[in-house]
Design an enzyme around this catalytic site. Structure first.
Site, PDB file in Angstrom:
ATOM      1  N   PHE A 159     -28.378 -23.525   9.722  1.00 26.64           N
ATOM      2  CA  PHE A 159     -27.151 -23.897   9.893  1.00 26.64           C
ATOM      3  C   PHE A 159     -26.917 -25.256  10.166  1.00 26.64           C
ATOM      4  O   PHE A 159     -28.224 -25.993  10.313  1.00 26.64           O
ATOM      5  CB  PHE A 159     -27.031 -23.006  11.300  1.00 26.64           C
ATOM      6  CG  PHE A 159     -25.921 -22.050  11.229  1.00 26.64           C
ATOM      7  CD1 PHE A 159     -25.874 -21.034  10.147  1.00 26.64           C
ATOM      8  CD2 PHE A 159     -25.082 -21.824  12.202  1.00 26.64           C
ATOM      9  CE1 PHE A 159     -25.162 -19.993  10.410  1.00 26.64           C
ATOM     10  CE2 PHE A 159     -24.204 -20.619  11.963  1.00 26.64           C
ATOM     11  CZ  PHE A 159     -24.191 -19.804  11.182  1.00 26.64           C
ATOM     12  N   GLN A 272     -13.711 -27.554  19.218  1.00 30.64           N
ATOM     13  CA  GLN A 272     -14.396 -27.594  17.654  1.00 30.64           C
ATOM     14  C   GLN A 272     -13.452 -27.021  16.722  1.00 30.64           C
ATOM     15  O   GLN A 272     -12.795 -25.787  16.891  1.00 30.64           O
ATOM     16  CB  GLN A 272     -15.596 -26.756  17.795  1.00 30.64           C
ATOM     17  CG  GLN A 272     -16.238 -26.438  16.417  1.00 30.64           C
ATOM     18  CD  GLN A 272     -17.715 -26.049  16.673  1.00 30.64           C
ATOM     19  OE1 GLN A 272     -17.974 -24.837  16.719  1.00 30.64           O
ATOM     20  NE2 GLN A 272     -18.635 -26.928  16.888  1.00 30.64           N
ATOM     21  N   HIS A 274     -13.610 -25.418  13.516  1.00 26.75           N
ATOM     22  CA  HIS A 274     -14.623 -24.879  12.361  1.00 26.75           C
ATOM     23  C   HIS A 274     -14.153 -25.388  10.799  1.00 26.75           C
ATOM     24  O   HIS A 274     -12.976 -25.169  10.762  1.00 26.75           O
ATOM     25  CB  HIS A 274     -14.683 -23.349  12.592  1.00 26.75           C
ATOM     26  CG  HIS A 274     -15.919 -22.789  11.789  1.00 26.75           C
ATOM     27  ND1 HIS A 274     -16.151 -23.058  10.451  1.00 26.75           N
ATOM     28  CD2 HIS A 274     -16.994 -22.180  12.179  1.00 26.75           C
ATOM     29  CE1 HIS A 274     -17.195 -22.269  10.105  1.00 26.75           C
ATOM     30  NE2 HIS A 274     -17.662 -21.627  11.318  1.00 26.75           N
ATOM     31  N   LEU A 288     -12.083 -16.751  10.351  1.00 22.91           N
ATOM     32  CA  LEU A 288     -13.336 -17.521  10.123  1.00 22.91           C
ATOM     33  C   LEU A 288     -13.992 -17.356   8.675  1.00 22.91           C
ATOM     34  O   LEU A 288     -14.081 -16.026   8.244  1.00 22.91           O
ATOM     35  CB  LEU A 288     -14.273 -17.244  11.082  1.00 22.91           C
ATOM     36  CG  LEU A 288     -15.585 -17.952  11.025  1.00 22.91           C
ATOM     37  CD1 LEU A 288     -15.253 -19.397  11.488  1.00 22.91           C
ATOM     38  CD2 LEU A 288     -16.508 -17.428  12.239  1.00 22.91           C
ATOM     39  N   GLU A 291     -20.275 -20.173   8.920  1.00 26.49           N
ATOM     40  CA  GLU A 291     -21.043 -21.068   8.248  1.00 26.49           C
ATOM     41  C   GLU A 291     -22.335 -20.701   7.349  1.00 26.49           C
ATOM     42  O   GLU A 291     -22.870 -21.206   6.737  1.00 26.49           O
ATOM     43  CB  GLU A 291     -21.517 -21.900   9.586  1.00 26.49           C
ATOM     44  CG  GLU A 291     -22.534 -22.969   9.264  1.00 26.49           C
ATOM     45  CD  GLU A 291     -22.657 -23.906  10.427  1.00 26.49           C
ATOM     46  OE1 GLU A 291     -21.674 -23.842  11.287  1.00 26.49           O
ATOM     47  OE2 GLU A 291     -23.610 -24.810  10.582  1.00 26.49           O
ATOM     48  N   ARG A 322     -20.576 -29.809  12.303  1.00 19.57           N
ATOM     49  CA  ARG A 322     -19.090 -28.992  11.904  1.00 19.57           C
ATOM     50  C   ARG A 322     -17.950 -30.017  12.252  1.00 19.57           C
ATOM     51  O   ARG A 322     -17.009 -29.985  11.330  1.00 19.57           O
ATOM     52  CB  ARG A 322     -18.907 -27.847  13.152  1.00 19.57           C
ATOM     53  CG  ARG A 322     -19.623 -26.518  12.652  1.00 19.57           C
ATOM     54  CD  ARG A 322     -19.148 -25.557  13.522  1.00 19.57           C
ATOM     55  NE  ARG A 322     -19.780 -24.221  12.976  1.00 19.57           N
ATOM     56  CZ  ARG A 322     -19.891 -23.105  13.810  1.00 19.57           C
ATOM     57  NH1 ARG A 322     -19.321 -23.112  15.022  1.00 19.57           N
ATOM     58  NH2 ARG A 322     -20.521 -21.941  13.356  1.00 19.57           N
ATOM     59  N   HIS A 386     -11.755 -23.453  16.729  1.00 19.53           N
ATOM     60  CA  HIS A 386     -12.736 -22.414  16.672  1.00 19.53           C
ATOM     61  C   HIS A 386     -13.289 -22.201  18.045  1.00 19.53           C
ATOM     62  O   HIS A 386     -13.486 -20.946  18.572  1.00 19.53           O
ATOM     63  CB  HIS A 386     -13.670 -22.734  15.911  1.00 19.53           C
ATOM     64  CG  HIS A 386     -14.632 -21.565  15.633  1.00 19.53           C
ATOM     65  ND1 HIS A 386     -14.682 -20.207  15.190  1.00 19.53           N
ATOM     66  CD2 HIS A 386     -16.112 -21.726  15.769  1.00 19.53           C
ATOM     67  CE1 HIS A 386     -15.870 -19.756  15.440  1.00 19.53           C
ATOM     68  NE2 HIS A 386     -16.895 -20.605  15.707  1.00 19.53           N
ATOM     69  N   ARG A 420     -20.286 -28.545  19.315  1.00 22.00           N
ATOM     70  CA  ARG A 420     -21.308 -27.583  19.611  1.00 22.00           C
ATOM     71  C   ARG A 420     -21.996 -26.989  17.978  1.00 22.00           C
ATOM     72  O   ARG A 420     -21.454 -27.093  17.214  1.00 22.00           O
ATOM     73  CB  ARG A 420     -20.852 -26.020  19.982  1.00 22.00           C
ATOM     74  CG  ARG A 420     -21.626 -24.822  20.126  1.00 22.00           C
ATOM     75  CD  ARG A 420     -20.992 -23.663  20.644  1.00 22.00           C
ATOM     76  NE  ARG A 420     -19.897 -23.174  19.787  1.00 22.00           N
ATOM     77  CZ  ARG A 420     -20.105 -22.458  18.820  1.00 22.00           C
ATOM     78  NH1 ARG A 420     -21.221 -21.992  18.336  1.00 22.00           N
ATOM     79  NH2 ARG A 420     -18.925 -21.993  18.154  1.00 22.00           N
TER      80      ARG A 420
HETATM   81  O1  MEZ Z   1     -21.499 -20.069  16.404  1.00 22.85           O
HETATM   82  C1  MEZ Z   1     -20.572 -19.821  15.660  1.00 22.85           C
HETATM   83  O2  MEZ Z   1     -19.480 -20.418  15.808  1.00 22.85           O
HETATM   84  C2  MEZ Z   1     -20.680 -18.995  14.587  1.00 22.85           C
HETATM   85  C3  MEZ Z   1     -22.119 -18.423  14.478  1.00 22.85           C
HETATM   86  C4  MEZ Z   1     -19.921 -18.959  13.585  1.00 22.85           C
HETATM   87  C5  MEZ Z   1     -19.934 -18.636  12.200  1.00 22.85           C
HETATM   88  O3  MEZ Z   1     -19.792 -19.558  11.417  1.00 22.85           O
HETATM   89  O4  MEZ Z   1     -20.467 -17.570  11.568  1.00 22.85           O
END
Ligand code: MEZ
Length: 601
Positions: A159, A272, A274, A288, A291, A322, A386, A420
Site C-alpha cells: 500500500f 483525506q 482518497h 471508493l 487502493e 494518498r 474519504h 493516514r
Molecule cells: O484504509 C483505507 O482507507 C482503505 C483500506 C481503503 C481502500 O482503498 O481500500
C-alpha cells in the site's frame, strides 16, 4: 401517550431484569422519576457502558467491555452490520513480516509518522502499530478469514507510502469480512444492541459524561440512555462534502456531539481525499476504488496515455501517499489532461486476469455494473472525500478530555497526523476499539451513575420536535446540498485563504439562518428520513465549521492540508485544538505535538 412510554425492544429475561430493577440507588423509572414532559414523553434506559456507533470500532469496543461482566448497550444508527467500515476494502496494516520478513513494528511506526507528516500523536501511533497484530489474531479467532500466502500465513499486499508489503487483506472486501465477523461475535455476547437508534446529544453532569439523548428511528420515540461511561465510535463525516466515498450516515455526529458536550477536538482540517473514487455513473460518483488496485500494480494514465506519476513521485509512482496522489491527479485534470468525465484513467489491463479476478473481485463487480470490464478497459477515477484524520482528542486510554467519555476509530483524532496511511484505519478500529472498551469498562466499574439534568434533556427533545412542528422553513435536503457544495468548492484538496474565509462566513450564516428554520415536510415521527436528515444537518454544520475554521488557521502545508497560497515562513509543526468557549463559540488554539521518538524535520 401516558407517562410510561411503550418499550418495543424485545429484551431477554436478563436484560428485562436490568431494565426494571433499581441500580445504584437510581429509581429505574422510565418516566424520569414521575416528572413528565407532557407533550414529549421519553423513556430512560440504564446501562454500565454505552457504545455509540456500531462499525468496526464500536463493535470491537462493545465486545471488549462486555468481557467485564457489565451491562453494555451499543447504539447503531443503521441495522447492525451495515457500517461504513465495510468500505475499507483494501486491507489492514500490521507488521507481521509474512511477505517481507524485514518489516517490524518500528518501521510501521516510522512510516505512520512520516506518512502523517509528523503531526501524529506519537504515543497513540505507537499503540496502533504495537497492538495491530494481537487485534488481527483476535479477528481470526472470531472467525475472520484473510487471504493466505503459499505457506498458509496471512497474505500482505503493498500500500502507498509504506516500506514493506504490510496490508493484510481478504480479496478487496477486507472491511466487509471484518464487519461480518464482528457482527456475529457481538451476537454471542450479552451486549444489548439497539438498531436504528440515533444519539443526538451527550449529557454531562458533574463534569462527567453520563448519558445520551436519542431517537428511535423506527418508532420516533425519544430515549435517554444513562451510562457510567460512554464510548463514541461514530465514524467520520465524508458526507459534508459533495463527493465522498462515505456511507450516507457519515455526517459527523460524533464530532458535533463531542464539541457540544465540551470535549476537545484535534486537527479537524485534516481531511483525506482518497485519490481514486468512481467518476461515473453520476449515482456512483465518489464511490471508493480501493487502493488495492494500485497495490496490485494498477497504473494511472492521463488522456495522452502518459503514466503521469512519473512526473511527480518517480520513485514510488502510484504508491505515493494518498494526499500526494490525489494532488497529482487534480493537477493533471486542471492542466486539461484528464479523462472525458473529469478524472484520470486507472488501468490494470496489463495484469494477469487470474490475479485481478482473485484479488479485486468486488472492483470487477462494481465497474461491471457501470458497464466497464476492468480486466480489459481502464477505469475513470478522481479524488473523493474519504477519511477524517482529525477528531475527538483522546489519551493513551482512549479517553477524551471529558471524564467517562471515550472514543475510538475515525471519530478520534491524533493517531494519523496529517495524512493516514491506507490500511491503518481498519487496524485503528480494532486497536482503539478494544482499548476504549477496556478503559470504559474499568471506569464503569469504579464509578456510579451521576444524577441527570432534566432541563438539558427536555431542551434537546424540544429542539428535535420543533423540526417537525414548524409551519414553514427550509428543506433539509436543500440545506444539505448547499452545505456539501460549499465544502466541496471551498475547502477541498487545493485550498486558499479567500475560499476558506468565504466558507467560514457562509457556514456561520447557515448556522444562524438556516439551521433554526429547518422544516421537515412530513410531521410523522416513525421512519421519517426527512427528519433524520434534518437532525443530521445540525451535526454537519458544526463539523463543517470546525473543518473550515481550523483550515483557515493553518497557514502552511501539512499532509492533506494543502494551500495554494501557503505561507512559506510557516515552518512550525503543531496541532490545532478546537473546543466550545464560554460564549458557545468555536475556540481554536495551537498546541505542541506529542513526540516520543521521531523529531519533525
Ligand atoms: O484504509 C483505507 O482507507 C482503505 C483500506 C481503503 C481502500 O482503498 O481500500
Amino acid at each position: 401517550m401516558d407517562g410510561i412510554a411503550e418499550y418495543r425492544f424485545v429484551p431477554s429475561i436478563a436484560s428485562l431484569k436490568r431494565f426494571f430493577l433499581p441500580r445504584d440507588g437510581i429509581p429505574q423509572d422510565n418516566s424520569l422519576g414521575g416528572q413528565q414532559l407532557d407533550e414529549l414523553p421519553y423513556k430512560t434506559i440504564l446501562c454500565d457502558v454505552l457504545v455509540v456507533g456500531a462499525g468496526g470500532a464500536g463493535c470491537r469496543a462493545a465486545i471488549e467491555a462486555s468481557k467485564q461482566n457489565l451491562d453494555v448497550i451499543m447504539l447503531s444508527k443503521e441495522l447492525l452490520g451495515k457500517a461504513h467500515t465495510s468500505m475499507a476494502e483494501g486491507g489492514y496494516n500490521v507488521s507481521l513480516g509474512n511477505v517481507d520478513p524485514n518489516d517490524d513494528v518500528e518501521t510501521h511506526f516510522k512510516d505512520t509518522i512520516v506518512g502523517g507528516n509528523h503531526l501524529n500523536n506519537q504515543e497513540l501511533a505507537e499503540i496502533l502499530v504495537r497492538d495491530a497484530s494481537e487485534r488481527i489474531y483476535d479477528l481470526e479467532e472470531m472467525g475472520a478469514v484473510f487471504d493466505r500466502t503459499p505457506e498458509g500465513k496471512i497474505a500482505q499486499r503493498p500500500f502507498g507510502k509504506q516500506s514493506w508489503r504490510r496490508t493484510a487483506y481478504a480479496s478487496d472486501r477486507t472491511g466487509s469480512e471484518i464487519m461480518v465477523t464482528l457482527t456475529e461475535a457481538i451476537r454471542k455476547t450479552s451486549v444489548r444492541v439497539f438498531d436504528e437508534v440515533f444519539a443526538t446529544k451527550i449529557l454531562v453532569e458533574d463534569g462527567r459524561a453520563c448519558g445520551v439523548c436519542a431517537v428511535d428511528l423506527k418508532y420516533g420515540d425519544y430515549i435517554v440512555f444513562r451510562a457510567k461511561s460512554i464510548i463514541m465510535a461514530t465514524g467520520g463525516a465524508g458526507r459534508i462534502f459533495k463527493v465522498t466515498s462515505n456511507a450516507q450516515l457519515d455526517v459527523g455526529d460524533g464530532y458535533a456531539m463531542a464539541y457540544e458536550a465540551g470535549a476537545e477536538l484535534i486537527d479537524m482540517e485534516m481531511i483525506q481525499f482518497h485519490p481514486t473514487g468512481m467518476v461515473k455513473p453520476e449515482s456512483a460518483k465518489g464511490r471508493l476504488v480501493t487502493e488495492a488496485v494500485r497495490g496490485e500494480g494498477g497504473i494511472l494514465l492521463n488522456n495522452k496515455g502518459e503514466r503521469f506519476m512519473n512526473n511527480y513521485y518517480p520513485k514510488v509512482m502510484e504508491l505515493a501517499g494518498r494526499d500526494q496522489v490525489a494532488r497529482s491527479i487534480m493537477k493533471e485534470v486542471i492542466a486539461g489532461r484528464g479523462s472525458p468525465d473529469g478524472g484520470v484513467y486507472l488501468s490494470i489491463a496489463h495484469l494477469p486476469k487470474r490475479i485481478v479476478e482473485f484479488r479485486l473481485e468486488s472492483m470487477i463487480e462494481q465497474f461491471g455494473d457501470a458497464g466497464v470490464d476492468i480486466r480489459e478497459e481502464p477505469m475513470q477515477v478522481s479524488p473523493t472525500a474519504h477519511h477524517f484524520m482529525g477528531g475527538i482528542s483522546i489519551d493513551t486510554k482512549s479517553q477524551s478530555s471529558i471524564p467517562g467519555l471515550y472514543a475510538a476509530g475515525e471519530c478520534t483524532g491524533g493517531v494519523h497526523g496529517g495524512n493516514r496511511l491506507g490500511g491503518n484505519a481498519l487496524a485503528d478500529t480494532q486497536v482503539f476499539g478494544a482499548l476504549a472498551g477496556e478503559s470504559a469498562a474499568r471506569f464503569a466499574k469504579d464509578h456510579k451513575h451521576t444524577g441527570i439534568n432534566r432541563q438539558a434533556i427536555i431542551a434537546e427533545f424540544q429542539r428535535l420536535e420543533a423540526m417537525l412542528t414548524r409551519k414553514e422553513g427550509i428543506s433539509p435536503a436543500d440545506a444539505r446540498d448547499e452545505l456539501t457544495e460549499l465544502m466541496w468548492n471551498k475547502v477541498q484538496i487545493f485550498r486558499n485563504e479567500e475560499d476558506m474565509e468565504e466558507a467560514v462566513k457562509e457556514l456561520k450564516r447557515i448556522e444562524e439562518e438556516v439551521v433554526p428554520k429547518i422544516k421537515v415536510q412530513v410531521s410523522e415521527k416513525r421512519f421519517n428520513p426527512g427528519w433524520h436528515q434534518a437532525i443530521e444537518f445540525g451535526h454537519m454544520v458544526i463539523t463543517a465549521r470546525m473543518v473550515a475554521e481550523a483550515a483557515l488557521l493553518r497557514k502552511g502545508n501539512r499532509g492533506a492540508h494543502y494551500r495554494t497560497d501557503a505561507d512559506p515562513n510557516e515552518k512550525g509543526y503543531y496541532n490545532i485544538i478546537i473546543e466550545k468557549d464560554d460564549n458557545g463559540e468555536i475556540a481554536l488554539r495551537k498546541k505542541d505535538l506529542v513526540i516520543t521518538r521521531i523529531t519533525p524535520p
